[in-house]
Design a protein around this motif. Structure first.
Motif, mmCIF file in Angstrom:
data_model
loop_
_atom_site.group_PDB
_atom_site.id
_atom_site.type_symbol
_atom_site.label_atom_id
_atom_site.label_comp_id
_atom_site.label_asym_id
_atom_site.label_seq_id
_atom_site.Cartn_x
_atom_site.Cartn_y
_atom_site.Cartn_z
ATOM 1 N N GLN A 1 0.812 -1.219 0.000
ATOM 2 C CA GLN A 1 0.000 0.000 0.000
ATOM 3 C C GLN A 1 0.849 1.275 0.000
ATOM 4 O OE1 GLN A 1 0.222 -2.160 2.548
ATOM 5 N NE2 GLN A 1 0.102 -1.138 4.538
ATOM 6 N N HIS A 2 2.139 1.182 0.326
ATOM 7 C CA HIS A 2 3.016 2.352 0.339
ATOM 8 C C HIS A 2 3.872 2.475 -0.917
ATOM 9 C CE1 HIS A 2 1.857 3.165 4.408
ATOM 10 N NE2 HIS A 2 2.262 1.974 4.800
ATOM 11 N N ARG A 3 3.904 1.466 -1.743
ATOM 12 C CA ARG A 3 4.772 1.470 -2.930
ATOM 13 C C ARG A 3 4.530 2.633 -3.889
ATOM 14 N NH1 ARG A 3 4.734 -5.059 -4.000
ATOM 15 N NH2 ARG A 3 5.826 -5.554 -2.051
ATOM 16 N N PRO A 4 3.283 3.110 -4.039
ATOM 17 C CA PRO A 4 3.078 4.214 -4.992
ATOM 18 C C PRO A 4 3.818 5.505 -4.644
ATOM 19 C CG PRO A 4 1.001 3.133 -4.521
ATOM 20 C CD PRO A 4 2.018 2.575 -3.548
ATOM 21 N N VAL A 5 4.241 5.674 -3.398
ATOM 22 C CA VAL A 5 4.899 6.929 -3.010
ATOM 23 C C VAL A 5 6.419 6.798 -2.946
ATOM 24 C CG1 VAL A 5 2.865 7.787 -1.800
ATOM 25 C CG2 VAL A 5 4.614 6.532 -0.524
ATOM 26 N N PHE A 6 6.964 5.687 -3.414
ATOM 27 C CA PHE A 6 8.412 5.481 -3.436
ATOM 28 C C PHE A 6 8.951 5.603 -4.858
ATOM 29 C CE2 PHE A 6 7.657 3.896 0.746
ATOM 30 C CZ PHE A 6 8.848 4.093 1.428
ATOM 31 N N PHE A 7 10.162 6.148 -4.958
ATOM 32 C CA PHE A 7 10.814 6.379 -6.237
ATOM 33 C C PHE A 7 12.204 5.757 -6.216
ATOM 34 C CE2 PHE A 7 7.736 9.655 -5.388
ATOM 35 C CZ PHE A 7 7.013 9.711 -6.558
ATOM 36 N N ARG A 8 12.842 5.686 -7.367
ATOM 37 C CA ARG A 8 14.135 5.011 -7.517
ATOM 38 C C ARG A 8 15.286 5.815 -6.918
ATOM 39 N NH1 ARG A 8 18.259 4.175 -11.696
ATOM 40 N NH2 ARG A 8 19.093 2.095 -11.287
ATOM 41 N N ALA A 9 16.212 5.093 -6.323
ATOM 42 C CA ALA A 9 17.456 5.684 -5.814
ATOM 43 C C ALA A 9 18.576 4.675 -5.999
ATOM 44 C CB ALA A 9 17.313 6.031 -4.331
ATOM 45 N N THR A 10 19.790 5.177 -5.975
ATOM 46 C CA THR A 10 20.967 4.320 -5.915
ATOM 47 C C THR A 10 21.868 4.884 -4.827
ATOM 48 O OG1 THR A 10 22.146 5.593 -7.600
ATOM 49 C CG2 THR A 10 20.893 3.672 -8.363
ATOM 50 N N ALA A 11 22.735 4.038 -4.309
ATOM 51 C CA ALA A 11 23.647 4.485 -3.258
ATOM 52 C C ALA A 11 24.978 3.757 -3.379
ATOM 53 C CB ALA A 11 23.037 4.228 -1.883
ATOM 54 N N MET A 12 26.005 4.415 -2.899
ATOM 55 C CA MET A 12 27.323 3.816 -2.739
ATOM 56 C C MET A 12 27.711 4.095 -1.293
ATOM 57 S SD MET A 12 29.880 2.156 -4.124
ATOM 58 C CE MET A 12 29.669 2.302 -5.888
ATOM 59 N N LEU A 13 27.763 3.047 -0.491
ATOM 60 C CA LEU A 13 28.069 3.191 0.927
ATOM 61 C C LEU A 13 29.223 2.274 1.300
ATOM 62 C CD1 LEU A 13 24.385 3.166 2.209
ATOM 63 C CD2 LEU A 13 25.823 5.170 1.807
ATOM 64 N N LYS A 14 30.280 2.862 1.806
ATOM 65 C CA LYS A 14 31.485 2.113 2.176
ATOM 66 C C LYS A 14 31.985 1.246 1.022
ATOM 67 C CE LYS A 14 30.295 2.212 7.023
ATOM 68 N NZ LYS A 14 29.935 1.472 8.209
ATOM 69 N N GLY A 15 31.898 1.793 -0.191
ATOM 70 C CA GLY A 15 32.383 1.100 -1.386
ATOM 71 C C GLY A 15 31.440 0.064 -1.952
ATOM 72 N N LYS A 16 30.260 -0.098 -1.357
ATOM 73 C CA LYS A 16 29.309 -1.106 -1.832
ATOM 74 C C LYS A 16 28.123 -0.414 -2.512
ATOM 75 C CE LYS A 16 26.491 -4.986 -0.404
ATOM 76 N NZ LYS A 16 25.920 -5.760 0.671
ATOM 77 N N PRO A 17 27.788 -0.836 -3.753
ATOM 78 C CA PRO A 17 26.639 -0.240 -4.441
ATOM 79 C C PRO A 17 25.318 -0.857 -3.974
ATOM 80 C CG PRO A 17 27.693 -1.842 -5.857
ATOM 81 C CD PRO A 17 28.522 -1.772 -4.600
ATOM 82 N N PHE A 18 24.278 -0.028 -3.928
ATOM 83 C CA PHE A 18 22.940 -0.469 -3.536
ATOM 84 C C PHE A 18 21.910 0.091 -4.502
ATOM 85 C CE2 PHE A 18 25.237 -0.537 0.474
ATOM 86 C CZ PHE A 18 24.768 -1.680 1.098
ATOM 87 N N GLU A 19 20.908 -0.700 -4.803
ATOM 88 C CA GLU A 19 19.671 -0.191 -5.379
ATOM 89 C C GLU A 19 18.840 0.242 -4.178
ATOM 90 O OE1 GLU A 19 18.291 0.288 -8.486
ATOM 91 O OE2 GLU A 19 20.318 -0.090 -9.209
ATOM 92 N N ALA A 20 18.014 1.253 -4.362
ATOM 93 C CA ALA A 20 17.219 1.741 -3.241
ATOM 94 C C ALA A 20 15.961 2.420 -3.763
ATOM 95 C CB ALA A 20 18.044 2.719 -2.408
ATOM 96 N N CYS A 21 15.079 2.744 -2.830
ATOM 97 C CA CYS A 21 13.885 3.518 -3.133
ATOM 98 C C CYS A 21 13.747 4.581 -2.061
ATOM 99 C CB CYS A 21 12.642 2.636 -3.159
ATOM 100 S SG CYS A 21 12.665 1.458 -4.521
ATOM 101 N N TRP A 22 13.108 5.693 -2.409
ATOM 102 C CA TRP A 22 12.996 6.802 -1.472
ATOM 103 C C TRP A 22 11.607 7.412 -1.504
ATOM 104 C CZ3 TRP A 22 11.794 11.819 -2.941
ATOM 105 C CH2 TRP A 22 11.804 12.065 -4.315
ATOM 106 N N THR A 23 11.285 8.102 -0.398
ATOM 107 C CA THR A 23 10.086 8.915 -0.300
ATOM 108 C C THR A 23 10.369 10.037 0.683
ATOM 109 O OG1 THR A 23 7.673 8.845 -0.096
ATOM 110 C CG2 THR A 23 8.934 7.665 1.590
ATOM 111 N N ILE A 24 9.543 11.056 0.647
ATOM 112 C CA ILE A 24 9.697 12.172 1.585
ATOM 113 C C ILE A 24 8.760 11.958 2.762
ATOM 114 C CG2 ILE A 24 9.313 14.648 1.902
ATOM 115 C CD1 ILE A 24 10.322 15.063 -0.913
ATOM 116 N N LEU A 25 9.312 12.102 3.959
ATOM 117 C CA LEU A 25 8.533 12.043 5.204
ATOM 118 C C LEU A 25 8.781 13.348 5.952
ATOM 119 C CD1 LEU A 25 9.264 8.423 6.486
ATOM 120 C CD2 LEU A 25 7.183 9.269 5.402
ATOM 121 N N GLY A 26 7.946 14.341 5.712
ATOM 122 C CA GLY A 26 8.123 15.646 6.361
ATOM 123 C C GLY A 26 9.453 16.253 5.974
ATOM 124 N N PRO A 27 10.311 16.578 6.966
ATOM 125 C CA PRO A 27 11.587 17.212 6.655
ATOM 126 C C PRO A 27 12.691 16.217 6.306
ATOM 127 C CG PRO A 27 11.335 17.065 9.017
ATOM 128 C CD PRO A 27 10.050 16.524 8.404
#
Length: 101
Positions: A51-77
């Protein structure tokens, strides 16, 4: 629920101005999180309640040398980022800057 989705989508649209329609990113040394106004990756959606998937969008990340696929949404600030391993993080909206600026 439809009102909440509409508010999050409106906030996300405001986050991406025409000049930044490609992506925005937060960088700290070699670590980065890049937010895009594109559909959330299916690999990450399994960690998000349906039920929350419609408000998430695509993201990518590189953390400590490791790549990640990710999703994001805005929660207030904050921006909530859920990674493909099921972990998540919250970032202040103001740490994200337009790419190429």
């Amino acid at each position: 629920m439809k009102t909440v989705i509409a508010l999050v989508v409106a906030a996300s649209a405001a986050f991406f101005t025409p000049a930044s329609a490609q992506s925005v990113s937060a960088r700290n040394g070699g670590d980065s999180v890049i937010l895009m106004p594109a559909p959330c990756s299916e690999a990450v959606q399994k960690h998000i309640p349906e039920q929350h998937r419609p408000v998430f969008f695509r993201a990518t990340a590189m953390l400590k040398g490791k790549p990640f696929e990710a999703c994001w949404t805005i929660l207030g600030p904050e921006v909530l980022v859920i990674f493909d391993d099921g972990e998540y993080a919250k970032f202040p909206v103001d740490v994200f800057k337009q790419d190429g600026v």
